[in-house]
Design an enzyme around this catalytic site. Structure first.
Site, mmCIF file in Angstrom:
data_model
loop_
_atom_site.group_PDB
_atom_site.id
_atom_site.type_symbol
_atom_site.label_atom_id
_atom_site.label_comp_id
_atom_site.label_asym_id
_atom_site.label_seq_id
_atom_site.Cartn_x
_atom_site.Cartn_y
_atom_site.Cartn_z
ATOM 1 N N ASP A 304 -3.917 -6.240 0.370
ATOM 2 C CA ASP A 304 -3.278 -5.315 -0.305
ATOM 3 C C ASP A 304 -2.698 -4.515 -0.021
ATOM 4 O O ASP A 304 -2.088 -4.440 1.222
ATOM 5 C CB ASP A 304 -3.596 -4.441 -1.743
ATOM 6 C CG ASP A 304 -4.061 -4.204 -2.643
ATOM 7 O OD1 ASP A 304 -2.690 -4.581 -3.144
ATOM 8 O OD2 ASP A 304 -4.300 -4.767 -4.158
ATOM 9 N N GLU A 339 1.821 -7.942 -2.425
ATOM 10 C CA GLU A 339 2.947 -6.115 -1.891
ATOM 11 C C GLU A 339 3.199 -6.498 -3.700
ATOM 12 O O GLU A 339 3.977 -5.439 -3.115
ATOM 13 C CB GLU A 339 3.591 -7.566 -0.914
ATOM 14 C CG GLU A 339 4.756 -6.338 -0.561
ATOM 15 C CD GLU A 339 5.917 -6.684 -1.123
ATOM 16 O OE1 GLU A 339 6.804 -5.780 -1.821
ATOM 17 O OE2 GLU A 339 5.330 -7.414 -2.367
ATOM 18 N N TRP A 340 2.851 -7.145 -4.685
ATOM 19 C CA TRP A 340 3.622 -6.665 -5.980
ATOM 20 C C TRP A 340 4.674 -6.997 -6.640
ATOM 21 O O TRP A 340 5.503 -6.712 -7.341
ATOM 22 C CB TRP A 340 3.367 -5.156 -6.076
ATOM 23 C CG TRP A 340 2.082 -4.834 -5.397
ATOM 24 C CD1 TRP A 340 0.680 -5.107 -5.753
ATOM 25 C CD2 TRP A 340 2.385 -3.158 -5.274
ATOM 26 N NE1 TRP A 340 0.186 -4.052 -5.017
ATOM 27 C CE2 TRP A 340 0.562 -3.055 -4.661
ATOM 28 C CE3 TRP A 340 2.739 -2.437 -4.964
ATOM 29 C CZ2 TRP A 340 0.074 -1.878 -3.866
ATOM 30 C CZ3 TRP A 340 2.706 -0.976 -4.421
ATOM 31 C CH2 TRP A 340 0.949 -0.769 -3.531
ATOM 32 N N GLY A 341 5.346 -7.881 -4.921
ATOM 33 C CA GLY A 341 6.676 -8.064 -5.482
ATOM 34 C C GLY A 341 8.400 -6.749 -4.907
ATOM 35 O O GLY A 341 9.407 -7.604 -5.747
ATOM 36 N N ASP A 362 -0.034 -5.642 -11.362
ATOM 37 C CA ASP A 362 -0.293 -6.057 -12.013
ATOM 38 C C ASP A 362 -0.598 -6.484 -13.655
ATOM 39 O O ASP A 362 0.029 -5.394 -13.845
ATOM 40 C CB ASP A 362 -1.471 -4.927 -12.129
ATOM 41 C CG ASP A 362 -2.363 -4.079 -10.487
ATOM 42 O OD1 ASP A 362 -2.256 -4.611 -9.977
ATOM 43 O OD2 ASP A 362 -3.427 -4.311 -10.522
#
Length: 477
Positions: A304, A339-341, A362
């Protein structure tokens, strides 16, 4: 005297250049006009919603008068988004690439290969040269296609011709029968429903359910624990420790049970001092953590990015440090970047040793998210233009699916427009989209309970899974 302008831009817009290199401009949103030294300041507010980049430019005014500076006084951003990433300054190089597609690719020998050459400027012409045997250039579709039978490292050249100038981009292709992730991984992650209640007992029940409820037969092989498996602190020698009450026999015993069921075992950490839930992260401890994970028998690391620096350069360095550490263990541990983009990892994630990277925040258990929440509507928006960066050994991840949760989750219930949960048609849509995007198929419902016949039919749909597991790994148009 100076003339000032504020411009925001994103892809598929009007062309301009920085340093003679093409970029994509969304248009001028505010222009001050000519300003003199004794002029009063101007208060300006610009709505940047939906923008990737903001450009502040200063131009010398007509008439030959010059000045050596301009003041952007008390300039600041207001941002509101789930897992917010503050705005950062980026380089001209970062925003002026000529290609909007992957340049490091993978294939299996004898497998069909297709590489769409997509340019930032729609006016650009492309020529591809030095192709390895078995591949050809389809100029009409801007597509490299064919079959390479011999394993090896290859390089071919994409020439982008725009406004009378030619830019060359090398494309690196690895053809190997030993790719770490030739097709998207399939499995189960603990976070959405189990969250902090993860334990060896839960892992054993879930591993049993993979077989008893038909998921193993459908192709699901990875059982992955998320945050909150940790002890309160590391051991005295710096080694990571599991929570003694949750894992009285240690992580290795849980991993051994999973392996005995023919499954792969995944674990979670973070590229900062603390994880998203406040447990110890791996930053500065990459080598000892990687060695310990290998000793425990870990097959996948979800890594994460909570609490880490917002800029892309730091993200790439932190992820590469862990990627290098995992490789040095000698164990085949799949590296999954979470990394969530926010920093466009589909462009650089492959440089870290990762084979999968998250491209959205998420995912929530709802058709539509609100206040920064990611429902299926937002997933479509985030994933729709990323297909040119997907392929074998480099997959874009749309996060855990909410199929079969039915509003019973924990974190997945936040930031949903309306009541958490979706209809079966909406869950079917989610599963189908993940399959078409070649996203890893990760379930996250309560697998300790019996799956309904209708839910099982969604997550074991053979034809959709076959699309997701196709060896080509993408669907160029």
């Amino acid at each position: 005297m100076l003339e000032k302008a504020i411009c925001g831009w994103q892809t598929n817009r009007k062309d301009r250049s920085i340093g003679g290199r093409p970029i994509q401009v969304g248009g001028v949103r505010y222009a001050s006009g000519v300003r003199y030294d004794d002029a009063e300041g101007i208060a300006v507010e610009v709505d940047c919603k939906g923008w990737k980049y903001l450009l502040l430019e200063t131009f010398g005014a007509e008439g030959g008068t010059e000045s050596d500076h301009v003041d952007w006084t008390n300039a600041y951003f207001e941002y509101h988004e789930q897992n917010s990433t503050p705005p950062v300054i980026v380089s001209a190089e970062e925003i002026s690439a000529k290609l909007a597609c992957a340049t490091v690719l993978f294939s299996q020998p004898g497998g069909r290969y297709m590489h769409k050459i997509r340019t930032l400027s729609p006016e650009a012409r492309v020529v591809v040269e030095d192709l390895p045997a078995g591949l050809k250039w389809n100029s009409e579709r801007k597509l490299v296609e064919g079959v390479v039978t011999d394993e090896g490292e290859y390089t071919y050249i994409a020439k982008v011709i725009l406004d009378g100038r030619t830019f060359e981009e090398p494309i690196k292709l690895t053809v190997s029968s030993r790719l770490q992730q030739p097709v998207p991984f399939m499995g189960w992650l603990s976070w959405n429903v189990v969250q902090g209640d993860i334990s060896e007992r839960v892992i054993r029940k879930v591993a049993d359910a993979f077989h008893s409820q038909g998921l193993y037969e459908a192709g699901d092989k990875y059982l992955c624990i998320d945050d909150l498996w940790h002890a309160d602190q590391r051991a005295a020698d710096g080694r990571p420790l599991p929570h003694a009450d949750k894992f009285p026999n240690g992580i290795k015993a849980a991993a051994d049970y999973v392996h005995a069921k023919g499954l792969k075992f995944g674990i979670y950490s973070d590229a900062a001092e603390k994880t998203c839930a406040g447990r110890f992260g791996s930053y500065g401890n990459e080598e000892v953590d990687a060695r310990t994970y290998a000793e425990w028998g870990v097959d996948l690391l979800k890594y994460d990015y909570c609490g880490a620096p917002a800029d892309r350069e730091s993200a790439e360095k932190r992820y590469k440090a862990m990627g290098d550490a995992l490789r040095a263990t000698g164990r085949d541990i799949l590296f999954y970047m979470c990394e969530w983009g926010a920093r466009e990892p589909w462009k650089w994630g492959v440089n870290t040793g990762a084979t999968t990277w998250r491209c959205t925040y998420d995912t929530r258990d709802g058709w539509n998210g609100e206040h920064g929440g990611i429902g299926i509507v937002q997933s479509v928006e985030g994933m729709k233009d990323l297909w040119p960066y997907s392929g074998p050994n480099r997959f874009n991840d749309a996060d855990m699916m909410c199929v079969c949760i039915h509003g019973t989750g924990k974190s997945s219930n936040d930031l949903v427009a309306g009541k958490p949960g979706m209809t079966q048609t909406e869950y079917r849509t989610q599963f189908a989209l993940w399959c078409m995007w070649s996203s890893p198929l990760t379930l996250s419902f309560d697998l300790t309970k019996k799956i309904s016949k209708d839910d099982l039919a969604i997550m074991t749909h053979r034809e959709l899974i076959a699309i997701n597991q196709d060896r080509m790994g993408n669907r160029p148009n």
